[in-house]
Design a protein around this motif. Structure first.
Motif, mmCIF file in Angstrom:
data_model
loop_
_atom_site.group_PDB
_atom_site.id
_atom_site.type_symbol
_atom_site.label_atom_id
_atom_site.label_comp_id
_atom_site.label_asym_id
_atom_site.label_seq_id
_atom_site.Cartn_x
_atom_site.Cartn_y
_atom_site.Cartn_z
ATOM 1 N N LEU A 3 37.450 39.606 46.222
ATOM 2 C CA LEU A 3 38.530 40.163 47.021
ATOM 3 C C LEU A 3 39.037 41.451 46.389
ATOM 4 N N LEU A 4 39.382 42.409 47.230
ATOM 5 C CA LEU A 4 40.102 43.599 46.789
ATOM 6 C C LEU A 4 41.516 43.447 47.329
ATOM 7 N N ILE A 5 42.441 43.146 46.429
ATOM 8 C CA ILE A 5 43.823 42.862 46.800
ATOM 9 C C ILE A 5 44.565 44.176 46.992
ATOM 10 N N ASP A 6 45.144 44.337 48.152
ATOM 11 C CA ASP A 6 45.858 45.559 48.499
ATOM 12 C C ASP A 6 47.129 45.686 47.668
ATOM 13 N N GLN A 7 47.687 46.891 47.652
ATOM 14 C CA GLN A 7 48.869 47.171 46.838
ATOM 15 C C GLN A 7 50.116 46.435 47.303
ATOM 16 N N ASN A 8 50.105 45.902 48.528
ATOM 17 C CA ASN A 8 51.269 45.171 49.008
ATOM 18 C C ASN A 8 51.294 43.723 48.520
ATOM 19 N N GLN A 20 37.669 30.926 42.122
ATOM 20 C CA GLN A 20 37.136 30.696 43.459
ATOM 21 C C GLN A 20 36.659 31.969 44.149
ATOM 22 N N PHE A 21 37.113 33.102 43.662
ATOM 23 C CA PHE A 21 36.707 34.390 44.220
ATOM 24 C C PHE A 21 36.350 35.326 43.055
ATOM 25 N N PRO A 22 35.237 35.045 42.357
ATOM 26 C CA PRO A 22 34.872 35.826 41.169
ATOM 27 C C PRO A 22 34.696 37.312 41.478
ATOM 28 N N GLY A 23 35.175 38.138 40.569
ATOM 29 C CA GLY A 23 35.068 39.584 40.732
ATOM 30 C C GLY A 23 36.238 40.204 41.462
ATOM 31 N N THR A 24 37.237 39.388 41.798
ATOM 32 C CA THR A 24 38.418 39.878 42.508
ATOM 33 C C THR A 24 39.138 40.938 41.687
ATOM 34 N N GLU A 25 39.637 41.950 42.373
ATOM 35 C CA GLU A 25 40.405 43.032 41.745
ATOM 36 C C GLU A 25 41.568 43.403 42.641
ATOM 37 N N GLN A 26 42.427 44.259 42.108
ATOM 38 C CA GLN A 26 43.593 44.737 42.844
ATOM 39 C C GLN A 26 43.612 46.249 42.781
ATOM 40 N N VAL A 27 44.029 46.894 43.866
ATOM 41 C CA VAL A 27 43.932 48.353 43.949
ATOM 42 C C VAL A 27 44.681 49.046 42.816
ATOM 43 N N ARG A 28 45.806 48.526 42.404
ATOM 44 C CA ARG A 28 46.560 49.139 41.304
ATOM 45 C C ARG A 28 45.757 49.119 40.010
ATOM 46 N N ARG A 29 45.081 48.030 39.755
ATOM 47 C CA ARG A 29 44.278 47.906 38.531
ATOM 48 C C ARG A 29 43.081 48.853 38.547
ATOM 49 N N LEU A 30 42.676 49.277 39.742
ATOM 50 C CA LEU A 30 41.538 50.191 39.878
ATOM 51 C C LEU A 30 41.977 51.644 40.032
ATOM 52 N N GLY A 31 43.282 51.885 39.987
ATOM 53 C CA GLY A 31 43.793 53.244 40.122
ATOM 54 C C GLY A 31 43.764 53.771 41.547
ATOM 55 N N LEU A 32 43.812 52.886 42.524
ATOM 56 C CA LEU A 32 43.727 53.294 43.929
ATOM 57 C C LEU A 32 45.063 53.236 44.665
ATOM 58 N N THR A 33 46.170 53.099 43.955
ATOM 59 C CA THR A 33 47.456 52.876 44.624
ATOM 60 C C THR A 33 47.939 54.077 45.432
#
Length: 111
Positions: A3-8, A20-33
């Motif tokens: 999952l790519l978790i949105d900034q909201n 349960q969802f390996p590889g999940t990230e969040q936009v803030r952690r990827l610098g995409l905010t």
């Protein structure tokens, strides 16, 4: 499925969802905010993510562009992180069944 978790949604979702969802990230952690929705969409497409969001704009993009990426739209209002985790875990089978298929489901709404 990652999952790519949105900034909201909280970056605190990343670690507990890894089982349960390996590889999940969040936009803030990827610098995409500070990026536009289209940029996040393209990033998710290029890196095989499913977008997890509360932003209806991604559902609109899904209707216009199709998949990939696929989208999980949470229609729950603001929930504590623990409740979002529980919701996703409780619907894990549904998420995998609908979004892993090559069928017509590009956006799954959870309430």
């Amino acid at each position: 499925m990652k999952l790519l978790i949105d900034q909201n949604l909280s970056h605190r979702l990343v670690k507990p969802l890894q089982d349960q969802f390996p590889g999940t990230e969040q936009v803030r952690r990827l610098g995409l905010t500070d990026r536009r929705d289209a940029t996040i969409w393209d990033y998710a497409r290029r890196h095989d993510f499913v977008i997890l969001t509360q932003d209806e704009d991604f559902a609109d993009l899904s209707s216009l562009r199709g998949a990939p990426p696929k989208v999980i739209l949470l229609r729950t209002g603001n929930l504590p992180t623990a409740q979002v985790i529980a919701l996703l875990r409780n619907h894990r089978r549904l998420i995998y069944t609908l979004l892993d298929s090559d069928g017509e489901v590009n956006c799954l709404e959870l309430a």
